[in-house]
Design an enzyme around this catalytic site. Structure first.
Site, mmCIF file in Angstrom:
data_model
loop_
_atom_site.group_PDB
_atom_site.id
_atom_site.type_symbol
_atom_site.label_atom_id
_atom_site.label_comp_id
_atom_site.label_asym_id
_atom_site.label_seq_id
_atom_site.Cartn_x
_atom_site.Cartn_y
_atom_site.Cartn_z
ATOM 1 N N GLY A 265 44.631 -30.176 15.389
ATOM 2 C CA GLY A 265 43.611 -29.666 16.301
ATOM 3 C C GLY A 265 43.913 -29.911 17.776
ATOM 4 C CB SER B 91 48.791 -27.429 16.245
ATOM 5 O OG SER B 91 47.751 -28.274 16.715
ATOM 6 C CD GLU C 165 39.859 -33.141 10.446
ATOM 7 O OE1 GLU C 165 39.231 -32.497 9.597
ATOM 8 O OE2 GLU C 165 40.640 -32.620 11.272
ATOM 9 C CD GLU D 173 46.993 -31.730 7.373
ATOM 10 O OE1 GLU D 173 46.987 -30.528 7.619
ATOM 11 O OE2 GLU D 173 45.959 -32.406 7.216
ATOM 12 N N GLY E 149 44.348 -25.524 9.745
ATOM 13 C CA GLY E 149 42.952 -25.622 10.145
ATOM 14 C C GLY E 149 42.555 -24.425 10.990
ATOM 15 N N GLY E 150 42.563 -24.601 12.306
ATOM 16 C CA GLY E 150 42.055 -23.607 13.253
ATOM 17 C C GLY E 150 42.502 -22.176 12.990
ATOM 18 C CG ASN F 127 41.049 -28.240 5.698
ATOM 19 O OD1 ASN F 127 39.888 -28.036 5.347
ATOM 20 N ND2 ASN F 127 41.464 -29.415 6.160
ATOM 21 C CD1 TRP F 128 39.158 -21.670 6.452
ATOM 22 C CD2 TRP F 128 37.305 -20.989 5.382
ATOM 23 N NE1 TRP F 128 39.348 -20.367 6.091
ATOM 24 C CE2 TRP F 128 38.221 -19.919 5.432
ATOM 25 C CE3 TRP F 128 36.076 -20.792 4.764
ATOM 26 C CZ2 TRP F 128 37.940 -18.666 4.885
ATOM 27 C CZ3 TRP F 128 35.796 -19.555 4.210
ATOM 28 C CH2 TRP F 128 36.724 -18.512 4.278
ATOM 29 C CE LYS F 129 40.928 -29.328 9.818
ATOM 30 N NZ LYS F 129 41.597 -30.012 10.911
ATOM 31 C CG HIS G 201 42.179 -33.712 6.188
ATOM 32 N ND1 HIS G 201 41.783 -34.091 7.450
ATOM 33 C CD2 HIS G 201 42.917 -32.586 6.333
ATOM 34 C CE1 HIS G 201 42.263 -33.211 8.321
ATOM 35 N NE2 HIS G 201 42.950 -32.285 7.672
#
Ligand code: 13P
Length: 258
Positions: free
Chosen positions: A182, A222, A106, A176, A243-244, A14-16, A104
């Site tokens: 993050g 994470s 976010e 999640e 993500g990251g 998930n590159w956001k 998600h």
């Protein structure tokens, strides 16, 4: 590792809001040789990349023939109309997506998504033939108040409300915990597995034991190359939504090749 699970692992990036089309093409060109052995691995993974919408054409061109699948990061439940800034399921399909991330945290936190809107999106995605990656998870305050199971139950049941068993079976669920996203604070494998077991028990009550046993439940929050093996050693964890660490082809490949 031998595959004792009936569920095929899935690693989703998930590159956001990261990367341009050129960076997307470069990422996929670099990722591909690093994951080439995945198809012959003892436990091959499904590989999914969710770039920002403007990067989907570049991603589709670069991923063609590689087995790497694409996902949208969000969509609207209507098929078309005056909804500035939104995209539909049909548009994602036409752009080469097979999956869509829905609900998600976010989106829930910053863009006002609720269980009810997530539910409408799940119905629309499934009707169009997309596979939803349906996200849920508790906040730190909810965990500290002992509300984790109640929150997961509510998000699961409200999000999937009215789905036919055959539709529910298509969904990939992503647990999640918001406090792990993050923050560098991964849930321990045991904490994550406990939530996954709880979700699977609720799915069994909703759709039956066989369906629950076949449902893929990913962990997100994470996830990094140095913690993936511990997570994947848990029988109820079927993959990761990342993500990251998914922004770097080496790191994401290390997750695929866990
Ligand atoms: P991080 O891996 O950066 O914690 O993000 C997790 C996530 O939100 C994936 O959807």
């Amino acid at each position: 590792m031998t595959d004792s699970s009936p569920r095929r692992p899935l690693m989703a990036a998930n590159w956001k809001m990261h990367k341009t089309p050129a960076e997307t093409a470069e990422f996929l060109a670099r990722l591909q040789p690093l994951v080439a052995a995945n198809r012959e691995a003892a436990r091959p993974c499904d590989i999914v990349v969710a770039p920002p919408f403007p990067c989907l054409p570049a991603a589709a061109a670069a991923a063609r023939g590689t087995g790497i699948e694409l996902a949208g990061q969000n969509m609207h439940w209507e098929s078309h109309g005056a909804f500035t800034g939104e995209v539909s399921a049909a548009m994602l399909l036409a752009a080469g997506c097979r999956y869509v991330i829905l609900g998600h945290s976010e989106r829930r936190q910053y863009f006002g998504e609720t269980d009810a809107t997530v539910n409408r999106k799940l119905h629309a995605a499934l009707a169009a033939g997309l596979t939803p990656i349906f996200c849920l998870g508790e906040t730190l305050a909810q965990r500290e108040a002992g509300e984790t199971e109640a929150v997961l139950r509510e998000q699961l049941e409200r999000g999937m409300l009215g789905l036919a068993p055959a539709q529910a079976a298509v969904c990939v669920i992503a647990y999640e915990p918001v406090w792990a996203i993050g923050t560098g604070k991964t849930a321990t494998p045991e904490t994550a597995a406990e939530a996954h077991r709880y979700l699977r028990r609720r799915l069994a009550l909703l759709y039956g034991e066989a369906a629950a046993a076949a449902q893929r439940i990913l962990y997100g929050g994470s996830v990094k190359p140095d913690n993936i093996r511990g997570l994947m050693a848990q029988p109820d964890i079927d993959g990761a939504l990342v993500g990251g660490a998914s922004l770097d082809p080496q790191a994401f490949a290390a997750l695929v090749n866990f």
